[in-house]
Scaffold this motif. Structure first.
Motif, PDB file in Angstrom:
ATOM      1  N   UNK A   1       0.833  -1.180   0.000  1.00 41.45           N
ATOM      2  CA  UNK A   1       0.000   0.000   0.000  1.00 41.45           C
ATOM      3  C   UNK A   1       0.880   1.246   0.000  1.00 41.45           C
ATOM      4  N   UNK A   2       0.553   2.165  -0.868  1.00 41.31           N
ATOM      5  CA  UNK A   2       1.337   3.385  -0.994  1.00 41.31           C
ATOM      6  C   UNK A   2       1.072   4.317   0.182  1.00 41.31           C
ATOM      7  N   UNK A   3       2.110   4.964   0.639  1.00 40.33           N
ATOM      8  CA  UNK A   3       1.970   5.895   1.750  1.00 40.33           C
ATOM      9  C   UNK A   3       1.288   7.174   1.261  1.00 40.33           C
ATOM     10  N   UNK A   4       0.306   7.613   2.028  1.00 40.28           N
ATOM     11  CA  UNK A   4      -0.454   8.809   1.665  1.00 40.28           C
ATOM     12  C   UNK A   4       0.066  10.062   2.347  1.00 40.28           C
ATOM     13  N   UNK A   5       0.884   9.913   3.356  1.00 41.42           N
ATOM     14  CA  UNK A   5       1.304  11.057   4.164  1.00 41.42           C
ATOM     15  C   UNK A   5       1.939  12.196   3.371  1.00 41.42           C
ATOM     16  N   UNK A   6       2.853  11.926   2.436  1.00 40.33           N
ATOM     17  CA  UNK A   6       3.420  13.044   1.670  1.00 40.33           C
ATOM     18  C   UNK A   6       2.368  13.794   0.850  1.00 40.33           C
ATOM     19  N   UNK A   7       1.393  13.060   0.325  1.00 44.95           N
ATOM     20  CA  UNK A   7       0.332  13.701  -0.454  1.00 44.95           C
ATOM     21  C   UNK A   7      -0.587  14.534   0.432  1.00 44.95           C
ATOM     22  N   UNK A   8      -0.901  13.995   1.620  1.00 44.79           N
ATOM     23  CA  UNK A   8      -1.744  14.724   2.563  1.00 44.79           C
ATOM     24  C   UNK A   8      -1.034  15.994   3.017  1.00 44.79           C
ATOM     25  N   UNK A   9       0.261  15.887   3.301  1.00 46.16           N
ATOM     26  CA  UNK A   9       1.029  17.050   3.747  1.00 46.16           C
ATOM     27  C   UNK A   9       1.046  18.131   2.676  1.00 46.16           C
ATOM     28  N   UNK A  10       1.267  17.752   1.447  1.00 46.04           N
ATOM     29  CA  UNK A  10       1.312  18.714   0.344  1.00 46.04           C
ATOM     30  C   UNK A  10      -0.049  19.382   0.138  1.00 46.04           C
ATOM     31  N   UNK A  11      -1.097  18.585   0.056  1.00 41.83           N
ATOM     32  CA  UNK A  11      -2.436  19.137  -0.195  1.00 41.83           C
ATOM     33  C   UNK A  11      -2.925  19.963   0.981  1.00 41.83           C
ATOM     34  N   UNK A  12      -2.647  19.522   2.210  1.00 45.27           N
ATOM     35  CA  UNK A  12      -3.098  20.267   3.389  1.00 45.27           C
ATOM     36  C   UNK A  12      -2.441  21.636   3.472  1.00 45.27           C
ATOM     37  N   UNK A  13      -1.165  21.682   3.197  1.00 48.56           N
ATOM     38  CA  UNK A  13      -0.480  22.973   3.281  1.00 48.56           C
ATOM     39  C   UNK A  13      -0.968  23.929   2.202  1.00 48.56           C
ATOM     40  N   UNK A  14      -1.264  23.413   1.023  1.00 50.11           N
ATOM     41  CA  UNK A  14      -1.801  24.273  -0.036  1.00 50.11           C
ATOM     42  C   UNK A  14      -3.206  24.754   0.298  1.00 50.11           C
ATOM     43  N   UNK A  15      -4.053  23.871   0.803  1.00 46.38           N
ATOM     44  CA  UNK A  15      -5.411  24.271   1.164  1.00 46.38           C
ATOM     45  C   UNK A  15      -5.440  25.189   2.380  1.00 46.38           C
ATOM     46  N   UNK A  16      -4.439  25.080   3.230  1.00 48.22           N
ATOM     47  CA  UNK A  16      -4.331  25.995   4.362  1.00 48.22           C
ATOM     48  C   UNK A  16      -4.158  27.429   3.868  1.00 48.22           C
ATOM     49  N   UNK A  17      -3.359  27.615   2.850  1.00 48.06           N
ATOM     50  CA  UNK A  17      -3.208  28.947   2.249  1.00 48.06           C
ATOM     51  C   UNK A  17      -4.511  29.451   1.666  1.00 48.06           C
ATOM     52  N   UNK A  18      -5.278  28.560   1.046  1.00 47.49           N
ATOM     53  CA  UNK A  18      -6.585  28.932   0.498  1.00 47.49           C
ATOM     54  C   UNK A  18      -7.537  29.369   1.611  1.00 47.49           C
ATOM     55  N   UNK A  19      -7.556  28.629   2.716  1.00 50.48           N
ATOM     56  CA  UNK A  19      -8.423  29.003   3.851  1.00 50.48           C
ATOM     57  C   UNK A  19      -8.028  30.356   4.431  1.00 50.48           C
ATOM     58  N   UNK A  20      -6.745  30.585   4.551  1.00 55.28           N
ATOM     59  CA  UNK A  20      -6.291  31.872   5.074  1.00 55.28           C
ATOM     60  C   UNK A  20      -6.642  33.014   4.124  1.00 55.28           C
ATOM     61  N   UNK A  21      -6.632  32.740   2.831  1.00 53.84           N
ATOM     62  CA  UNK A  21      -7.062  33.733   1.848  1.00 53.84           C
ATOM     63  C   UNK A  21      -8.546  34.057   2.023  1.00 53.84           C
ATOM     64  N   UNK A  22      -9.368  33.043   2.254  1.00 56.17           N
ATOM     65  CA  UNK A  22     -10.797  33.263   2.479  1.00 56.17           C
ATOM     66  C   UNK A  22     -11.017  34.111   3.725  1.00 56.17           C
ATOM     67  N   UNK A  23     -10.357  33.742   4.810  1.00 53.56           N
ATOM     68  CA  UNK A  23     -10.523  34.477   6.060  1.00 53.56           C
ATOM     69  C   UNK A  23     -10.069  35.921   5.909  1.00 53.56           C
ATOM     70  N   UNK A  24      -8.928  36.129   5.277  1.00 52.83           N
ATOM     71  CA  UNK A  24      -8.407  37.482   5.080  1.00 52.83           C
ATOM     72  C   UNK A  24      -9.325  38.322   4.205  1.00 52.83           C
ATOM     73  N   UNK A  25      -9.820  37.748   3.126  1.00 53.21           N
ATOM     74  CA  UNK A  25     -10.702  38.520   2.238  1.00 53.21           C
ATOM     75  C   UNK A  25     -12.019  38.869   2.923  1.00 53.21           C
ATOM     76  N   UNK A  26     -12.532  37.997   3.770  1.00 50.53           N
ATOM     77  CA  UNK A  26     -13.755  38.319   4.512  1.00 50.53           C
ATOM     78  C   UNK A  26     -13.505  39.394   5.566  1.00 50.53           C
ATOM     79  N   UNK A  27     -12.337  39.371   6.179  1.00 51.98           N
ATOM     80  CA  UNK A  27     -11.989  40.411   7.162  1.00 51.98           C
ATOM     81  C   UNK A  27     -11.818  41.758   6.482  1.00 51.98           C
ATOM     82  N   UNK A  28     -11.173  41.775   5.310  1.00 54.05           N
ATOM     83  CA  UNK A  28     -10.958  43.031   4.597  1.00 54.05           C
ATOM     84  C   UNK A  28     -12.277  43.630   4.140  1.00 54.05           C
ATOM     85  N   UNK A  29     -13.178  42.773   3.672  1.00 55.29           N
ATOM     86  CA  UNK A  29     -14.470  43.282   3.189  1.00 55.29           C
ATOM     87  C   UNK A  29     -15.468  43.535   4.312  1.00 55.29           C
TER      88      UNK A  29
END
Length: 98
Positions: A1-29
């Motif tokens: 079975x292939x390890x998923x951890x590197x993929x989860x780490x990569x996708x989570x860190x990218x989506x974390x930036x997206x969430x912070x963008x959402x929060x920041x844009x809502x605060x600015x507006x």
């Protein structure tokens, strides 16, 4: 079975930036006080941070039992955060925030 951890780490860190963008844009507006979208994005952000941490631990540990446990919990938290982000995107795209 292939390890998923590197993929989860990569996708989570990218989506974390997206969430912070959402929060920041809502605060600015200045919409963040009147809606739950930023709260949902904050929960998703915290879930993604913990998912990143667990995935990192799964990569770094040499204990196979701990590796599988960290990977499983990181995977579940990633899925939960993905559902939260999907709800946020639906609320914003359908203009349900007022």
């Amino acid at each position: 079975m292939e390890k998923k951890s590197p993929h989860i780490l990569n996708a989570s860190s990218n989506l974390l930036g997206f969430c912070l963008l959402i929060i920041t844009s809502l605060k600015i507006s200045k919409i963040s006080g009147s809606t739950y979208v930023d709260d949902i994005a904050a929960v998703a952000s915290l879930s993604l941070v913990v998912s990143c941490f667990l995935s990192f631990l799964a990569i770094r540990t040499e204990n196979d039992v701990l590796e599988k446990k960290y990977e499983k919990y990181g995977d579940y938290l990633f899925l939960f955060a993905l559902v939260c982000i999907s709800c946020t995107v639906i609320f914003v795209s359908l203009n349900l925030i007022k």
